[in-house]
Scaffold this motif. Structure first.
Motif, PDB file in Angstrom:
ATOM      1  N   SER A 271      47.637  77.108  17.484  1.00  0.00           N
ATOM      2  CA  SER A 271      47.092  77.760  18.679  1.00  0.00           C
ATOM      3  C   SER A 271      47.549  79.212  18.699  1.00  0.00           C
ATOM      4  O   SER A 271      48.477  79.610  17.985  1.00  0.00           O
ATOM      5  N   ASP A 272      46.906  80.031  19.548  1.00  0.00           N
ATOM      6  CA  ASP A 272      47.192  81.463  19.531  1.00  0.00           C
ATOM      7  C   ASP A 272      48.602  81.798  19.993  1.00  0.00           C
ATOM      8  O   ASP A 272      49.116  82.877  19.707  1.00  0.00           O
ATOM      9  N   GLY A 273      49.266  80.870  20.693  1.00  0.00           N
ATOM     10  CA  GLY A 273      50.635  81.134  21.118  1.00  0.00           C
ATOM     11  C   GLY A 273      51.598  81.325  19.967  1.00  0.00           C
ATOM     12  O   GLY A 273      52.647  81.938  20.122  1.00  0.00           O
ATOM     13  N   LEU A 274      51.244  80.832  18.768  1.00  0.00           N
ATOM     14  CA  LEU A 274      52.109  80.991  17.597  1.00  0.00           C
ATOM     15  C   LEU A 274      52.161  82.431  17.119  1.00  0.00           C
ATOM     16  O   LEU A 274      53.187  82.892  16.614  1.00  0.00           O
ATOM     17  N   ILE A 275      51.073  83.173  17.261  1.00  0.00           N
ATOM     18  CA  ILE A 275      50.973  84.482  16.606  1.00  0.00           C
ATOM     19  C   ILE A 275      50.935  85.663  17.557  1.00  0.00           C
ATOM     20  O   ILE A 275      51.279  86.772  17.171  1.00  0.00           O
ATOM     21  N   GLU A 276      50.486  85.468  18.782  1.00  0.00           N
ATOM     22  CA  GLU A 276      50.245  86.609  19.653  1.00  0.00           C
ATOM     23  C   GLU A 276      51.548  87.255  20.117  1.00  0.00           C
ATOM     24  O   GLU A 276      52.503  86.566  20.484  1.00  0.00           O
ATOM     25  N   ARG A 277      51.562  88.588  20.066  1.00  0.00           N
ATOM     26  CA  ARG A 277      52.676  89.368  20.586  1.00  0.00           C
ATOM     27  C   ARG A 277      52.122  90.562  21.350  1.00  0.00           C
ATOM     28  O   ARG A 277      51.053  91.057  21.029  1.00  0.00           O
ATOM     29  N   ARG A 278      52.863  91.010  22.328  1.00  0.00           N
ATOM     30  CA  ARG A 278      52.423  92.157  23.111  1.00  0.00           C
ATOM     31  C   ARG A 278      52.338  93.401  22.235  1.00  0.00           C
ATOM     32  O   ARG A 278      53.170  93.627  21.368  1.00  0.00           O
ATOM     33  N   ARG A 279      51.340  94.198  22.512  1.00  0.00           N
ATOM     34  CA  ARG A 279      51.139  95.486  21.840  1.00  0.00           C
ATOM     35  C   ARG A 279      51.065  95.346  20.320  1.00  0.00           C
ATOM     36  O   ARG A 279      51.535  96.181  19.581  1.00  0.00           O
ATOM     37  N   GLU A 280      50.456  94.250  19.849  1.00  0.00           N
ATOM     38  CA  GLU A 280      50.297  94.050  18.408  1.00  0.00           C
ATOM     39  C   GLU A 280      48.876  93.603  18.134  1.00  0.00           C
ATOM     40  O   GLU A 280      48.331  92.751  18.837  1.00  0.00           O
ATOM     41  N   THR A 281      48.273  94.161  17.088  1.00  0.00           N
ATOM     42  CA  THR A 281      46.904  93.793  16.748  1.00  0.00           C
ATOM     43  C   THR A 281      46.869  92.391  16.146  1.00  0.00           C
ATOM     44  O   THR A 281      47.858  91.904  15.585  1.00  0.00           O
ATOM     45  N   ILE A 282      45.696  91.740  16.244  1.00  0.00           N
ATOM     46  CA  ILE A 282      45.550  90.388  15.706  1.00  0.00           C
ATOM     47  C   ILE A 282      45.703  90.396  14.191  1.00  0.00           C
ATOM     48  O   ILE A 282      46.220  89.441  13.600  1.00  0.00           O
ATOM     49  N   THR A 283      45.290  91.500  13.533  1.00  0.00           N
ATOM     50  CA  THR A 283      45.444  91.584  12.067  1.00  0.00           C
ATOM     51  C   THR A 283      46.912  91.547  11.677  1.00  0.00           C
ATOM     52  O   THR A 283      47.313  90.840  10.746  1.00  0.00           O
ATOM     53  N   THR A 284      47.739  92.299  12.388  1.00  0.00           N
ATOM     54  CA  THR A 284      49.181  92.295  12.105  1.00  0.00           C
ATOM     55  C   THR A 284      49.768  90.913  12.334  1.00  0.00           C
ATOM     56  O   THR A 284      50.594  90.432  11.551  1.00  0.00           O
ATOM     57  N   SER A 285      49.345  90.232  13.404  1.00  0.00           N
ATOM     58  CA  SER A 285      49.861  88.903  13.713  1.00  0.00           C
ATOM     59  C   SER A 285      49.493  87.916  12.613  1.00  0.00           C
ATOM     60  O   SER A 285      50.327  87.099  12.182  1.00  0.00           O
ATOM     61  N   LEU A 286      48.252  87.939  12.151  1.00  0.00           N
ATOM     62  CA  LEU A 286      47.824  87.012  11.094  1.00  0.00           C
ATOM     63  C   LEU A 286      48.541  87.309   9.777  1.00  0.00           C
ATOM     64  O   LEU A 286      48.887  86.382   9.026  1.00  0.00           O
ATOM     65  N   ASP A 287      48.772  88.586   9.475  1.00  0.00           N
ATOM     66  CA  ASP A 287      49.517  88.924   8.260  1.00  0.00           C
ATOM     67  C   ASP A 287      50.928  88.359   8.312  1.00  0.00           C
ATOM     68  O   ASP A 287      51.448  87.836   7.308  1.00  0.00           O
ATOM     69  N   ARG A 288      51.580  88.466   9.469  1.00  0.00           N
ATOM     70  CA  ARG A 288      52.931  87.933   9.594  1.00  0.00           C
ATOM     71  C   ARG A 288      52.945  86.417   9.418  1.00  0.00           C
ATOM     72  O   ARG A 288      53.834  85.857   8.775  1.00  0.00           O
ATOM     73  N   LEU A 289      51.929  85.723   9.985  1.00  0.00           N
ATOM     74  CA  LEU A 289      51.825  84.270   9.822  1.00  0.00           C
ATOM     75  C   LEU A 289      51.647  83.915   8.345  1.00  0.00           C
ATOM     76  O   LEU A 289      52.292  82.989   7.833  1.00  0.00           O
ATOM     77  N   GLU A 290      50.785  84.650   7.644  1.00  0.00           N
ATOM     78  CA  GLU A 290      50.534  84.348   6.232  1.00  0.00           C
ATOM     79  C   GLU A 290      51.813  84.492   5.407  1.00  0.00           C
ATOM     80  O   GLU A 290      52.152  83.621   4.598  1.00  0.00           O
ATOM     81  N   HIS A 291      52.553  85.566   5.608  1.00  0.00           N
ATOM     82  CA  HIS A 291      53.780  85.797   4.833  1.00  0.00           C
ATOM     83  C   HIS A 291      54.801  84.697   5.100  1.00  0.00           C
ATOM     84  O   HIS A 291      55.462  84.210   4.174  1.00  0.00           O
ATOM     85  N   ALA A 292      54.940  84.292   6.373  1.00  0.00           N
ATOM     86  CA  ALA A 292      55.912  83.253   6.704  1.00  0.00           C
ATOM     87  C   ALA A 292      55.505  81.918   6.097  1.00  0.00           C
ATOM     88  O   ALA A 292      56.342  81.192   5.543  1.00  0.00           O
ATOM     89  N   ALA A 293      54.225  81.572   6.166  1.00  0.00           N
ATOM     90  CA  ALA A 293      53.758  80.289   5.633  1.00  0.00           C
ATOM     91  C   ALA A 293      53.937  80.231   4.121  1.00  0.00           C
ATOM     92  O   ALA A 293      54.342  79.196   3.565  1.00  0.00           O
ATOM     93  N   VAL A 294      53.660  81.303   3.432  1.00  0.00           N
ATOM     94  CA  VAL A 294      53.845  81.327   1.972  1.00  0.00           C
ATOM     95  C   VAL A 294      55.316  81.136   1.625  1.00  0.00           C
ATOM     96  O   VAL A 294      55.667  80.394   0.704  1.00  0.00           O
ATOM     97  N   ALA A 295      56.207  81.794   2.370  1.00  0.00           N
ATOM     98  CA  ALA A 295      57.635  81.703   2.080  1.00  0.00           C
ATOM     99  C   ALA A 295      58.191  80.304   2.327  1.00  0.00           C
ATOM    100  O   ALA A 295      59.136  79.875   1.657  1.00  0.00           O
ATOM    101  N   LEU A 296      57.605  79.558   3.263  1.00  0.00           N
ATOM    102  CA  LEU A 296      58.132  78.240   3.649  1.00  0.00           C
ATOM    103  C   LEU A 296      57.377  77.085   3.009  1.00  0.00           C
ATOM    104  O   LEU A 296      57.674  75.921   3.294  1.00  0.00           O
ATOM    105  N   ARG A 297      56.420  77.355   2.134  1.00  0.00           N
ATOM    106  CA  ARG A 297      55.487  76.322   1.660  1.00  0.00           C
ATOM    107  C   ARG A 297      56.157  75.155   0.940  1.00  0.00           C
ATOM    108  O   ARG A 297      55.625  74.041   0.916  1.00  0.00           O
TER     109      ARG A 297
END
Length: 919
Positions: A730-756
């Motif tokens: 859900s969007d609660g995992l990625i959304e942060r104040r004053r941050e674009t959705i592209t930046t949020s999705l990039d951060r999710l991708e990097h974390a998921a790859v590192a923890l795979r």
């Protein structure tokens, strides 16, 4: 070949050498940009190409002395040059020609040319025959020397001038004469709403033109042209009648001022056009680059000189005003020179102190007026200020003519020259006696007020800090941290049964005691104020802690309700592992609308859904529960993910609180590893393969469920690789104040790859923790992961005992990826290790070592392992001693144990049931 033959003869050799000399000579002349010529006394010449260029002649032109003297050489230089030529041709003279002349060029101006030649004579007595020489363009050198000489003359002329108008007048006079222009003037710029105006207070002009001192509207002389001027760019106009930047109407303004060509250099300071230096010519004129550069430099130098003159004039006027003002000021004012002499002391100094400055230097004058008890302090501080050239400030008692002493604030500051050296000391003494007496009273009041302010600020900080505390316990820890050591030496919270302390309520009739300790109570004569403050603090803290207790209770209730609306378990299979996590937001009772679910459909397909009802509160939570159950009910009857979301769209219309919903739904077939999916306005699905590659599933997307039924929602298909991890969230995992959705999705991708590589349950939890920001999470978070199981284990080992360690590690990693319980993997490693160890030790005793193959797969919940070698089976010894127990161990651990031996080798097969099940 012919050249080679020719060089073998003496004549050919000398011809080649002569040609080489000529080529080297020509190269040297070209490098030096020298022109060469031979001039015969019958006035004919043989110039080279460079010589023709120097005299502005075409390639096929002819150069003669008579023609040069007639029209090419500057009139001023003609007689001198003719005399020099005659002297060079005189047999009794030096026979050399060395002259520098000005030669007319195509642009109408003149270049300086240096001519050097030697005369050749024949016969007896000798008769001149010819001049052989070279010539070079030395214009740059002459102009540079002339420029340096002029700038030196300008600097010397302006140095002694103190009136700004005189500075400008002198500068334009020298420049106008040097460049031989019709007029030169310096204009100041006045900015008015309708236009800029140029004011000329003086000008240089030759007798052929009139002075134009006065005020002129700039735009009358060309709006386009002067826009460039205002922007700070130098303007050059060769002829106003042909310049394309001027309109016909604008050209009419120039004849009235006798201007046909001009140069205008603007001075822009701090972004504003403040002045300009202008040169006028009453005929057309081609302005040279060197002339323009000189005008620009003169403009800057003149501006600097004008500013200096203005500053000096203002300083003189300021000093006059200073003396007039300080004589009537109530302060004592004096000025001392570096040699100690008193340059000035106002009347109030004498009237107040009675010390005559005429009888003292400025140091002893101050010492003579200072109270004896303050003299030592004055001497030490004043000596330090004189040594370092810094300001002196102190409160001193100065004697009064009427008797006694009064307090004065004495401040003495150094006055520096342009190099930073002290040249004078400026002193001011202000009577502060009445203020000091009042200050004693005010200081006591201020100390009391300061204590009140400090306590109020501390109270505000404590309450503000406690209001964000997540629990009563954390609130009490924050309270103690605020009180000590900032307010007291120590602060502690004790149980309510403690005999001393101030009682604080923590809600639900619970209380604690607060104890505060001070190390030096004698330094706090205002303990009664402290006690009153602490009582007030305890009352206010009790209110906040009680509210925190209520929020804690409400949050627990809200979280229990939220979890009750979510599934207790989700479907998982051997080839498709699923795990989900839900984490509530930090706001109490603000239950959210996030849901997840995973269940098996007829035929073995696994349905996966994650959704979010926009909003918080009970309405959102109830709508979420209804939608989750509705989707589970509709799924078995849908044609696929797109069709389900279309049906679900219709269903959501009738659900209260579901006015805006995002949802993602997928169907995964473990047999084919194909996943069909669709998304209604939900964040995209992320797929991480076993090697760490990441991709976003952007197909099958349509708008959110918002009450408008969409019967044609699309879907997409993706084929998943073994070992892939599919992330729904859900969007609660990625959304942060004053941050674009592209930046949020990039951060999710990097974390998921590192923890795979983590087990899927750990992966979900660690992902939520990794993406949590510093601020408390205000929205619920749902994470649901699908892990596509890897194929069976297969490995070939060398016949080496050291390979067993690597075998154990790789079996552990394979089990982790397939979510096999750790105890089952330990059992598998023990059994397989015994089989592999036996094969390594015994299989190849009578032949060259080969390899051993280990294979493992899952079957009906069991682990089936096969160990194969290509060696010879050996029966165990009748008396094995402490060895030979491997077979017994394998039989004991295995549900089924089978060993097959052939001429090709031995195969051991083990079937192991999960620990806890019947063997």
């Amino acid at each position: 070949m012919e050249d080679a033959v020719r060089f073998t003869t003496p004549a050919g050799y000398f011809v080649a050498m002569e040609r080489s000399k000529e080529e080297r000579l020509q190269l040297a002349l070209d490098a030096a940009q020298l022109g060469t010529f031979v001039w015969y006394v019958e006035d004919r010449s043989e110039p080279d190409q460079r010589m023709l260029e120097l005299f502005n002649l075409p390639t096929d032109g002819t150069l003669s002395l008579s023609a040069a003297l007639d029209s090419m050489i500057h009139p001023v230089d003609r007689d001198r040059y003719a005399a020099a030529v005659s002297a060079a041709l005189d047999p009794a003279g030096s026979r050399e020609l060395r002259e520098t002349i000005r030669v007319l060029q195509a642009h109408g101006g003149y270049n300086w040319v240096a001519v050097t030649a030697r005369a050749f004579f024949e016969g007896h007595p000798p008769a001149p025959m010819r001049l052989v020489g070279v010539a070079a363009d030395v214009t740059d050198r002459y102009e540079a020397e002339a420029r340096r000489a002029f700038l030196f003359e300008l600097s010397e002329a302006l140095r002694s001038l103190t009136d700004p108008l005189a500075v400008k007048a002198k500068a334009v006079d020298l420049l106008g004469r040097h460049l031989q222009v019709s007029r030169a003037l310096y204009v100041d710029v006045v900015h008015e709403p309708d236009s800029d105006y140029y004011v000329a207070e003086s000008d240089f002009h030759d007798p052929t033109v009139a002075s134009i001192v006065g005020r002129y509207r700039a735009d009358d002389f060309g709006a386009t042209l002067f826009a460039e001027w205002r922007a700070g760019r130098t303007i050059t106009v060769t002829d106003v009648s042909t310049d394309p930047r001027l309109s016909d109407l604008e050209r009419l303004a120039y004849p009235a001022t006798d201007v046909q060509a001009f140069v205008a250099v603007p001075l822009v300071k701090e972004g504003s056009h403040v002045a300009s230096l202008m040169l006028h010519q009453n005929t057309s004129r081609m302005w040279g680059r060197a002339e323009i550069t000189l005008v620009e430099e003169v403009a800057e130098r003149t501006w600097a000189a004008v500013e200096r003159a203005k500053a000096e004039k203002e300083l003189r006027e300021s000093e006059l005003r200073f003396r007039e003002v300080v004589d009537v000021t109530p302060q004592l004012v004096w000025v001392g020179r570096l040699d100690g002499a008193v340059e000035f002391a106002n009347q109030n100094w004498i009237a107040s102190t009675g010390v005559d400055p005429a009888q003292e230097d400025h140091r002893s004058m101050l010492f003579a007026a200072t109270h004896p008890a303050d003299v030592d302090r004055l001497a030490a501080d004043w000596t330090a200020c004189e040594t370092h050239g810094t300001a002196f400030e102190s409160e001193l008692r100065l004697k009064q003519r009427s008797g006694g002493f009064r307090w004065f604030l004495v401040r003495i500051v150094p006055l520096n020259d342009g190099t930073g050296c002290v040249v004078k000391w400026f002193g001011v003494a202000t009577d502060i006696d009445d203020r000091r007496r009042a200050d004693e009273v005010l200081r006591g009041q201020e100390r009391h007020g300061q204590r009140i302010r400090v306590r109020m600020e501390l109270l505000a900080d404590v309450i503000s800090d406690l209001e964000t505390a997540p629990s009563v316990e954390d609130g009490l820890r924050r309270l103690v941290a605020r009180l000590a050591p900032g307010f007291a030496a120590r602060a502690t919270i004790t149980p309510a049964t403690h005999p001393s302390g101030i009682t604080i309520s923590t809600g639900r009739d619970a209380t604690v005691k607060m104890t505060v300790e001070f190390d030096d109570q004698d330094s706090r004569p205002y303990l009664d104020e402290d006690l009153a403050f602490l009582d007030d603090l305890a009352t206010r803290v009790s209110v906040v802690l009680s509210e925190i207790r209520i929020r804690q209770d409400e949050h627990r209730v809200a979280l229990a309700l939220q979890r009750a609306l979510l599934p207790r378990t989700i479907t998982s299979a051997a080839d498709a592992l699923l795990s989900a996590r839900y984490e509530a937001g930090a706001v109490a009772l603000e239950v959210g609308g996030d849901w997840y679910d995973a269940f098996e459909l007829p035929g073995g397909t696994i349905a996966i859904t994650v959704g979010d009802v926009v909003g918080h509160g009970l309405d959102a939570a109830i709508a979420m529960g209804t939608l989750r159950v509705g989707m589970r009910a509709l799924a078995p009857h849908s044609t696929g993910p797109g069709g389900l979301l279309s049906q679900f769209d219709q269903f959501a219309v009738d659900v209260d609180g579901a006015g805006f919903v995002t949802a993602c739904y997928a169907e995964y077939n473990p047999a084919t590893r194909e996943m069909r999916y669709a998304s209604a306005g939900h964040p995209p699905i992320l797929v991480i393969d076993a090697q760490g590659g990441a991709r976003w599933l952007m197909g099958g997307r349509s708008g959110p469920l918002n009450g408008t039924v969409d019967p044609s929602r699309t879907e997409a298909t993706d084929l998943l690789d073994a070992g892939s991890t599919v992330l729904f969230y859900s969007d609660g995992l990625i959304e942060r104040r004053r941050e674009t959705i592209t930046t949020s999705l990039d951060r999710l991708e990097h974390a998921a790859v590192a923890l795979r590589e983590l087990p899927i349950d750990e992966f979900c939890g660690q992902l939520i923790e990794t993406l949590a920001g510093d601020e408390p999470r205000t929205d619920d978070v749902v994470v649901l992961c699908l892990r596509v199981a890897l194929p069976g284990y297969h490995r070939e080992l060398a016949c080496d005992p050291h390979e067993l360690r690597s075998l154990r590690r790789s079996l552990t990693a394979w089990g982790d990826q397939r979510q096999v319980p750790a105890e089952d993997i330990a059992q598998l490693i023990l059994a397989v290790g015994e089989a592999a160890s036996n094969a390594i030790e015994h299989a190849y005793l009578d032949r060259a070592p080969n390899t051993i193959t280990v294979a493992v797969h899952q079957e009906d919940g069991d682990l089936v392992a096969t160990v194969t070698d290509a060696g010879t089976w050996r029966h165990p010894s009748a008396e094995p001693g402490s060895r030979g127990r491997g077979t017994a161990i394998m039989r004991q651990l295995s549900k089924v144990f089978d060993r097959t031996t052939t001429a090709a080798g031995t195969t051991v097969q083990l079937r192991l049931s999960p620990i806890g099940s019947a063997a």
